[in-house]
Design a protein around this motif. Sequence first.
Motif, PDB file in Angstrom:
ATOM      1  N   ARG A  72       0.837  -1.202   0.000  1.00  0.00           N
ATOM      2  CA  ARG A  72       0.000   0.000   0.000  1.00  0.00           C
ATOM      3  C   ARG A  72       0.872   1.253   0.000  1.00  0.00           C
ATOM      4  N   HIS A 145      -5.817   5.781   7.274  1.00  0.00           N
ATOM      5  CA  HIS A 145      -6.496   6.837   6.521  1.00  0.00           C
ATOM      6  C   HIS A 145      -6.616   6.463   5.046  1.00  0.00           C
ATOM      7  N   ASP A 146      -6.060   5.323   4.669  1.00  0.00           N
ATOM      8  CA  ASP A 146      -6.106   4.847   3.289  1.00  0.00           C
ATOM      9  C   ASP A 146      -7.381   4.022   3.096  1.00  0.00           C
ATOM     10  N   ARG A 147      -8.277   4.498   2.233  1.00  0.00           N
ATOM     11  CA  ARG A 147      -9.577   3.837   2.034  1.00  0.00           C
ATOM     12  C   ARG A 147      -9.410   2.388   1.590  1.00  0.00           C
ATOM     13  N   THR A 148      -8.496   2.127   0.683  1.00  0.00           N
ATOM     14  CA  THR A 148      -8.311   0.755   0.205  1.00  0.00           C
ATOM     15  C   THR A 148      -7.886  -0.148   1.354  1.00  0.00           C
ATOM     16  N   VAL A 150      -8.327   0.219   4.695  1.00  0.00           N
ATOM     17  CA  VAL A 150      -9.334  -0.002   5.738  1.00  0.00           C
ATOM     18  C   VAL A 150     -10.547  -0.769   5.228  1.00  0.00           C
ATOM     19  N   GLU A 151     -10.940  -0.535   3.983  1.00  0.00           N
ATOM     20  CA  GLU A 151     -12.090  -1.271   3.462  1.00  0.00           C
ATOM     21  C   GLU A 151     -11.724  -2.726   3.169  1.00  0.00           C
ATOM     22  N   PRO A 158     -18.000   2.217   3.259  1.00  0.00           N
ATOM     23  CA  PRO A 158     -17.525   3.489   2.684  1.00  0.00           C
ATOM     24  C   PRO A 158     -17.706   4.706   3.591  1.00  0.00           C
ATOM     25  N   GLU A 160     -17.551   4.732   6.852  1.00  0.00           N
ATOM     26  CA  GLU A 160     -16.844   4.579   8.125  1.00  0.00           C
ATOM     27  C   GLU A 160     -15.399   5.055   8.020  1.00  0.00           C
ATOM     28  N   ARG A 161     -14.862   5.444   9.189  1.00  0.00           N
ATOM     29  CA  ARG A 161     -13.454   5.861   9.293  1.00  0.00           C
ATOM     30  C   ARG A 161     -12.869   5.301  10.579  1.00  0.00           C
TER      31      ARG A 161
END
Length: 191
Positions: A72, A145-148, A150-151, A158, A160-161
């Motif tokens: 990543r 903080h990286d969407r890929t 954490v998802e 989508p 959520e954080r």
Amino acid sequence: MPPRNEAALDFLLTRRSRPAKTLTTPVPDRPALEQLLTAAARTPDHGKLEPWRFVVLERTVLQRLAEVVPARHAALGLPEEQLEKGLAQFRDGGLAVAVIESPVMSDKIPAIEQSYSAGAACLALLNAALASGWGANWLTGWPVHDRTFVETHLGLAPAERVAGLVHIGTETSAPPERPRPDLGRKVTFLE
């Protein structure tokens, strides 16, 4: 004057996070961790929405996450000096709880107040761990903080954080006290 809980007040006036890199095993077992999570779930939740959830990351999961961090890092084209820090919080951890901001649609409670509640859950978990005698630290960092990341790896939706990763373990060394805010510069009394 109302009755004081001197032990609780003393704890709050002297509490100090422990750097995650100084934490080791053993870590709380399942019953001990459930007690900490129960305490964290008592955080103010603005309209009883409970706009957060907890994802427990035990050692094997942390190791698996550490294995995907370099890819990543490369895919994002981040500076080389950010790799080790992003990697270390997973590679070196024995137990972490990801506190997930999980917003709930509401006409009454603004999204920002739900974010604050998720942050309060992080602090409540941190304080519960410290009050129970564990070392604990609240971190974030570029991987969460990286969407890929954490998802794919934490199962976030989508909307959520990650509000924080709260690392919990046995303290190997007590950190020195650090300077605290000057209340004279931080407090205003309106009359």
